[in-house]
Design an enzyme around this catalytic site. Structure first.
Site, short mmCIF file in Angstrom:
data_model
loop_
_atom_site.label_atom_id
_atom_site.label_comp_id
_atom_site.label_asym_id
_atom_site.label_seq_id
_atom_site.Cartn_x
_atom_site.Cartn_y
_atom_site.Cartn_z
N ARG A 1 0.82 -1.30 0.04
CA ARG A 1 -0.05 0.19 -0.18
C ARG A 1 0.82 1.30 0.07
NH1 ARG A 1 -3.61 -1.44 5.24
NH2 ARG A 1 -1.67 -2.46 5.70
N HIS B 1 -0.84 1.48 16.16
CA HIS B 1 -1.13 0.25 16.92
C HIS B 1 -0.04 0.10 18.02
CE1 HIS B 1 -4.30 -1.08 14.36
NE2 HIS B 1 -3.48 -0.86 13.29
N TYR C 1 -1.16 4.54 10.65
CA TYR C 1 -1.70 3.86 11.56
C TYR C 1 -0.43 3.44 12.68
CZ TYR C 1 -5.70 1.99 9.06
OH TYR C 1 -6.99 1.82 8.38
N GLU D 1 -6.10 4.72 13.58
CA GLU D 1 -7.02 3.65 14.32
C GLU D 1 -7.71 4.11 15.51
OE1 GLU D 1 -3.02 3.01 16.39
OE2 GLU D 1 -3.74 3.38 14.32
N ASP E 1 -2.64 -6.86 15.10
CA ASP E 1 -2.22 -5.51 15.23
C ASP E 1 -2.19 -4.89 16.54
OD1 ASP E 1 -1.01 -4.87 12.63
OD2 ASP E 1 -2.95 -4.15 11.83
N LYS F 1 1.44 2.10 7.30
CA LYS F 1 1.87 1.31 8.60
C LYS F 1 2.74 1.89 9.34
CE LYS F 1 0.86 -2.17 9.45
NZ LYS F 1 -0.22 -2.64 10.10
#
Length: 371
Positions: free
Chosen positions: A15, A96, A94, A118, A270, A75
């Site tokens: 991505r 996490h 993101y 998120e 995740d 990511k």
């Protein structure tokens, strides 16, 4: 504002943080967009596509991190990327953080302003920047589980839909949220015998109305969970506590009650995973076996369908990116409490309470960071 989009370097991550169309929107609003050469290759977007959108192509990620005021990714930054972050720089991706103390420490040390997709909330509730990837991961979980069930991949050799005269495979979905709903939809579509567990009676009612007799719903307590896991050919872990580490609902002892060659797909990996025996895997080596049970724990499942995932993600992340770039991060977050919920790290402080609790770190309320 100068906005940088580096190429993703996580294992088998295809991505990209900005599509050419998103780059065009940002440049049309007067912003400078830097794209690392080859960043869009995984979605079929060439450097020329980005140039046509008004972006500037940069050969090295180091130049992106050095020049950009805001970094837009998909990511969480990898160690080599975290080393390039600097104080006051905006990181929009993101993160996490709850199961990742090493990343958290590095982001604190960098002084970066970390806005995590998120934990951004919606006006009617929910997590709109997480939702499209949850939809993708939920649907993919059944594809991945069906493949892992094949004998050649270590599974029981069960076809989820069965055939006339042979019973379909049994699928247990733990969690009836976005991931669980999409997983159940795919499993029902294949003709599997599907059971969904959740603790919220309203969620169970909504699922029951939607699926009617095509899927069963059960309240998630220890007895029901143990029974459904023991009977299943495929278990989908779809548990989410926003920002926090996922609880270990399926213990190692429960694996001993399952049929050898059954499959666990941990979509919560995740956030640390909801199976006690889970650990993150990659698309290069997606599965491992514990006590005869196949585990699929890929931490970036949507990366395998990069084009679909990238465009779905940009649909929801771009409006906030435009707001942050146009107003500045502090004004944008002050104007929008939903976006403010995405602030996880600021000036060395943890501003997301579930992350602070999960890692036993001091918590600074977002309001104080924005004051």
């Amino acid at each position: 504002m100068i906005i940088g989009c580096p190429r993703e370097i996580k294992n088998h991550e295809y991505r990209v943080g900005l599509t050419p169309e998103s780059a065009r929107e940002l440049t049309a609003h007067g912003h400078v967009v830097l794209i690392e050469s080859g960043a869009g290759q995984g979605i079929g977007a060439t450097d020329d596509h980005y140039r046509a959108a008004g972006a500037r192509i940069v050969d090295m990620a180091t130049a992106i991190f050095a020049e950009a005021e805001m970094i837009v990714k998909v990511k969480e930054p990898q160690p080599v990327e975290r080393a390039m972050l600097r104080s006051g720089q905006i990181l929009y991706t993101y993160l996490h953080l709850a199961p990742d103390p090493e990343q958290t420490r590095d982001l604190q040390a960098s002084g970066v302003i970390g806005i995590a997709y998120e934990t951004v909330t919606g006006r009617q509730g929910g997590l709109p920047l997480l939702k499209p990837m949850s939809q993708v991961a939920g649907r993919m979980s059944i594809q991945a589980g069906a493949t892992a069930l094949e004998k050649a991949h270590g599974g029981r050799g069960v076809l989820l839909g069965g055939v006339p005269g042979v019973a379909p495979g049994k699928v247990t979905v733990i969690g009836g949220g976005v991931v669980g709903f999409n997983a159940a939809q795919m499993a029902v579509g294949l003709g599997a015998d599907v059971t969904i567990l959740d603790r919220d009676p309203e969620v169970l009612e909504r699922l029951g109305i939607h699926f009617e007799s095509r899927a069963k719903t059960r309240f998630s307590n220890k007895a029901n969970l143990a029974e459904c896991v023991a009977e299943a050919d495929l278990v989908i872990g779809a548990v989410l506590i926003p920002g926090a580490a996922a609880p270990h609902l399926v213990t190692r002892d429960m694996l001993g009650t399952m049929k050898p060659g059954s499959v666990l797909v941990d979509v919560a990996i995740d956030q640390g995973g909801c199976f006690e025996t889970s650990h993150p895997t990659t698309h290069a080596e997606p599965t491992f076996v514990v006590d005869g049970i196949v585990h699929y724990c890929v931490a970036n499942m949507p990366g395998a369908v990069a084009r679909t995932s990238t465009y779905a993600l940009n649909n929801v992340t771009l409006p906030h990116a435009l707001r942050i770039a146009g107003m500045g991060w502090k004004a944008a977050l002050n104007a929008d409490p939903c976006l403010a919920a995405g602030l996880n790290v600021w000036n060395g402080h943890i501003t997301c309470q579930p992350v602070a609790e999960a890692l036993d770190l001091p918590h600074l309320p977002v309001a104080q960071a924005l004051a």
